[in-house]
Scaffold this motif. Structure first.
Motif: not given
Length: 283
Positions: A210-212, A217-218, A223-225, A229-231
């Motif tokens: 949903x974030x484009x 890049x995501x 990782x920087x934050x 994990x990622x869904x």
């Protein structure tokens, strides 16, 4: 050895936020679909956790307390990454899981976020009134079992005959670019991650589709934050996006994002790879 599982669903909603089914109903549907590890992730609230734990114990599932936290947008969509029907997101959503539980202080912080939804709703109701649509806050609160949101307002609009379909409320009036839309102050993702980590919780970015933002890049941003994990496995994701998100260097989570509605009524039946699934959620 089986390298895939359908026994995990870590993203679902009930009437404690914008779902249409009770905790008991959603738990029973999850168990019927063979879910063994289940999380209830209502928006900005822990209101359903106690009941969800009781139901999971009754049905033989492992319950992981969870919440979907609404955050401000940290990155603008990249060119041509959103589909034609998608508008620029007004928020990003971070899933937080607490296998060992969390403090009362964290729950009180969530409660404050829930309370912040009310002035925003009052603003949207006022804007609808300026267009001849009279709705009271009490009518919306009567539908919302917990955290009040736009889906509850849309349901009142539909019940009062102000729109012909549920989606029309968002397309014409209360969508992110609609004339009655009202934003609300949102926390930064970095601040939310810090709070989750302080509780020994696990963070996962919900539904990246949903974030484009491109997976490459995501991945660097997550990782920087220090997001855990990622869904990657969400019902909105294509196979190619799932594969790309599996390869950004983070463990994955899996979520059907069921709200109990007719088109997606039940948690479960989400095939995901155990090799990439965050180890805290293995069945």
């Amino acid at each position: 050895m089986n390298l895939w599982t359908e026994a995990v669903d870590l993203h679902s909603h009930t009437t404690h936020s914008d779902g249409v089914a009770s905790v008991r109903v959603m738990a029973e549907r999850a168990a019927k679909n063979g879910v063994k590890v289940w999380s209830l992730t209502d928006h900005d609230t822990a209101a359903g956790w106690d009941e969800a734990q009781e139901e999971a114990d009754r049905l033989g599932m492992r319950f992981v307390p969870g919440v979907e936290i609404t955050c401000e947008v940290p990155l603008l969509p990249e060119e041509n990454m959103l589909e034609p029907h998608q508008s620029n997101p007004s928020s990003w959503h971070l899933l937080a899981y607490f296998p060992e539980g969390c403090s009362q202080g964290f729950i009180e912080w969530l409660d404050a976020m829930t309370e912040a939804r009310i002035p925003r709703m009052e603003g949207m109701i006022q804007r609808l009134s300026e267009h001849g649509m009279e709705i009271s806050l009490e009518e919306v609160m009567a539908i919302a079992g917990g955290a009040i949101g736009r889906p509850h307002l849309a349901r009142v609009m539909l019940e009062k005959g102000m729109i012909d379909t549920f989606q029309e409320a968002f397309d014409l009036w209360i969508g992110d670019e609609g004339p009655a839309f009202s934003p609300r102050p949102l926390p930064k993702i970095s601040d939310v991650v810090e709070k989750i980590r302080s509780q020994n919780g696990i963070s996962s970015l919900a539904h990246p589709h949903y974030y484009g933002i491109s997976p490459q890049k995501l991945g660097k941003y997550l990782v920087s934050q220090k997001i855990d994990a990622v869904e990657a496995f969400h019902r909105s994701h294509s196979d190619s996006l799932r594969w790309a998100l599996m390869n950004i260097g983070l463990p994955i989570t899996v979520g059907g994002d069921s709200h109990g509605t007719e088109n997606n009524p039940s948690p479960g039946r989400m095939l995901a790879p155990l090799t990439h699934l965050h180890p805290a959620f293995h069945p």
